[in-house]
Design a protein around this motif. Sequence first.
Motif, mmCIF file in Angstrom:
data_model
loop_
_atom_site.group_PDB
_atom_site.id
_atom_site.type_symbol
_atom_site.label_atom_id
_atom_site.label_comp_id
_atom_site.label_asym_id
_atom_site.label_seq_id
_atom_site.Cartn_x
_atom_site.Cartn_y
_atom_site.Cartn_z
ATOM 1 N N ARG A 158 -20.640 24.941 -2.160
ATOM 2 C CA ARG A 158 -19.612 25.157 -3.187
ATOM 3 C C ARG A 158 -19.502 26.636 -3.540
ATOM 4 O O ARG A 158 -18.419 27.129 -3.812
ATOM 5 N N ALA A 159 -20.615 27.343 -3.547
ATOM 6 C CA ALA A 159 -20.613 28.774 -3.899
ATOM 7 C C ALA A 159 -20.032 29.624 -2.780
ATOM 8 O O ALA A 159 -19.462 30.685 -3.046
ATOM 9 N N ARG A 216 -19.014 33.275 -10.164
ATOM 10 C CA ARG A 216 -20.117 33.571 -11.107
ATOM 11 C C ARG A 216 -20.659 32.292 -11.740
ATOM 12 O O ARG A 216 -21.873 32.140 -11.899
ATOM 13 N N ALA A 217 -19.778 31.385 -12.107
ATOM 14 C CA ALA A 217 -20.211 30.123 -12.714
ATOM 15 C C ALA A 217 -21.067 29.313 -11.737
ATOM 16 O O ALA A 217 -22.118 28.776 -12.117
ATOM 17 N N LEU A 218 -20.637 29.225 -10.498
ATOM 18 C CA LEU A 218 -21.394 28.479 -9.493
ATOM 19 C C LEU A 218 -22.754 29.115 -9.232
ATOM 20 O O LEU A 218 -23.763 28.424 -9.102
ATOM 21 N N ARG A 256 -25.588 28.494 -11.838
ATOM 22 C CA ARG A 256 -26.201 27.158 -11.917
ATOM 23 C C ARG A 256 -27.474 27.041 -11.093
ATOM 24 O O ARG A 256 -28.086 25.987 -11.052
ATOM 25 N N GLY A 257 -27.839 28.090 -10.414
ATOM 26 C CA GLY A 257 -29.043 28.060 -9.584
ATOM 27 C C GLY A 257 -28.700 27.832 -8.126
ATOM 28 O O GLY A 257 -28.052 26.848 -7.791
ATOM 29 N N ILE A 258 -29.088 28.761 -7.316
ATOM 30 C CA ILE A 258 -28.737 28.750 -5.903
ATOM 31 C C ILE A 258 -29.995 28.936 -5.067
ATOM 32 O O ILE A 258 -30.847 29.753 -5.397
#
Length: 134
Positions: free
Chosen positions: A10-11, A26-28, A31-33
Amino acid sequence: MAPAVTPEARALLPTAGGAQNHAALRALLGRGIDWQRLLWIAEWERATAAAWARLRSLGVDGIPPEVASRWGQLSMVADFRAMWLEERLATTARALVGAGMNVVLLKGAALVQRAYTGFRERPMGDLDLLVEPG
């Protein structure tokens, strides 16, 4: 049951867009990647250079140094490959047109000429040309 699309996939998608995608990206990322997984997906999709350029332009924090270093290296390789493909396209098109053939660019090569500023922004692995029979 695991989600159909990982947070890393998604990112990656909004890295292909322009400034209109910055907030979503930035929002994606917030959320932790799994940065290693994101790099792997970018490599798989031939989006290493474009994604890296977008992440750097946003000044994204939190990328582990070893991932950032590897991403930078892979991005340079992708940039050189894009330049090589661009040069191959120019040489091939000149040769075909010089021989009196009509040539039409297809798919990625055509999109680069119309929708992108260069080969670096539109990752591809080959060049598709339509040439008249005979």
